[in-house]
Design an enzyme around this catalytic site. Structure first.
Site, PDB file in Angstrom:
ATOM      1  CG  ASP A  43      17.254 -13.182   1.945  1.00 22.89           C
ATOM      2  OD1 ASP A  43      16.014 -13.878   1.786  1.00 22.89           O
ATOM      3  OD2 ASP A  43      18.175 -13.968   1.506  1.00 22.89           O
ATOM      4  CG  ASP A  44      19.273  -9.656   5.055  1.00 20.98           C
ATOM      5  OD1 ASP A  44      19.533 -10.813   5.311  1.00 20.98           O
ATOM      6  OD2 ASP A  44      20.137  -8.958   4.454  1.00 20.98           O
ATOM      7  CG  HIS A  94      17.973 -14.831   6.470  1.00 21.62           C
ATOM      8  ND1 HIS A  94      18.340 -15.710   5.404  1.00 21.62           N
ATOM      9  CD2 HIS A  94      18.699 -13.681   6.401  1.00 21.62           C
ATOM     10  CE1 HIS A  94      19.184 -15.173   4.690  1.00 21.62           C
ATOM     11  NE2 HIS A  94      19.569 -14.047   5.205  1.00 21.62           N
ATOM     12  CG  HIS A  98      22.224 -12.128   8.920  1.00 25.99           C
ATOM     13  ND1 HIS A  98      23.300 -11.727   8.090  1.00 25.99           N
ATOM     14  CD2 HIS A  98      21.225 -12.259   7.808  1.00 25.99           C
ATOM     15  CE1 HIS A  98      23.284 -11.748   7.056  1.00 25.99           C
ATOM     16  NE2 HIS A  98      21.829 -11.849   6.537  1.00 25.99           N
ATOM     17  CG  HIS A 184      19.213  -8.693   0.556  1.00 23.34           C
ATOM     18  ND1 HIS A 184      19.844  -9.026  -0.811  1.00 23.34           N
ATOM     19  CD2 HIS A 184      19.915  -9.772   1.215  1.00 23.34           C
ATOM     20  CE1 HIS A 184      20.416 -10.174  -0.784  1.00 23.34           C
ATOM     21  NE2 HIS A 184      20.284 -10.506   0.268  1.00 23.34           N
TER      22      HIS A 184
END
Length: 217
Positions: A43-44, A94, A98, A184
């Site tokens: 993620d991210d 995602h 965010h 991440h």
């Protein structure tokens, strides 16, 4: 007592409990398979400080994963997003900014999700930041055709109290056939992942697991 409570909370974080999974029926926490197959997700990203190094580690082990990307990072670093695609990894959204669903009005959240999905090339795979969103947001996203992906195992790579060695222990303790494991690709986590990912991938393979990506279907 405090130590027992902290251990309990950590356990609930590392593997979401049955009750939490029931709040969002039909969402993907774990792939239904009897095969010894696991799904690594990140993620991210994409960001230059972490994503390229993770791609190199995965390439070294001939592993493909699924990257849930922040749309604004794709905008800023399109060449890194393209490298993820080129290496054969799956891509999901995602959000664009965010945004955390519980702290965001539903209309604004849905707009940000749509903008993030457009940045990924309209992938239907979507993971809410922090794994949190309102039931009303979840219902709307389901109606719009998104495949909402949570996770079966949380590595806690973001936790400053978790070392690279403990990260490996957490994952190996929790994985099972069909597990979706979340990491991440971020500045906060790369120092641990560059140490932990190589031995972790090797150990997962020694346990008889294969790696796969989450599909769009």
């Amino acid at each position: 007592m405090r130590g027992w409570w902290k251990k309990t909370l950590n356990g609930l974080t590392e593997q979401p409990p049955w009750l939490f999974r029931q709040i969002f029926p039909g969402s993907l926490f774990r792939v239904g398979t009897a095969d010894r197959r696991v799904y690594l997700t990140f993620d991210d990203g994409p960001i230059p400080e972490a994503t390229p190094e993770i791609l190199e580690i995965l390439k070294c082990h001939n592993v493909c994963a699924t990257f849930f990307m922040v749309g604004d990072n794709i905008r800023k670093y399109p060449e890194i997003a393209e490298a993820v695609r080129r290496d054969g990894h799956s891509i999901g959204s995602h959000t664009f900014s965010h945004l955390q669903g519980l702290k965001t009005a539903t209309g604004l959240f849905l707009e940000d999700v749509a903008k993030g999905a457009a940045a990924t090339g309209d992938s239907p795979l979507f993971r809410p930041p922090h794994g949190l969103l309102k039931p009303a947001q979840w219902r709307q996203l389901k109606r719009q055709g998104y495949r909402i992906v949570f996770f079966d195992v949380v590595s806690r790579d973001y936790d400053s109290e978790v070392t690279a060695e403990e990260l490996e222990r957490i994952v190996m303790k929790r994985i099972r056939p069909g597990s979706i494991v979340v990491f991440h690709d971020s500045i906060r986590t790369i120092s641990k992942l560059r140490v932990a990912l190589h031995p972790l991938i090797e150990r997962i393979r020694r346990e008889g697991y294969e790696f796969d990506t989450l599909k769009w279907e």
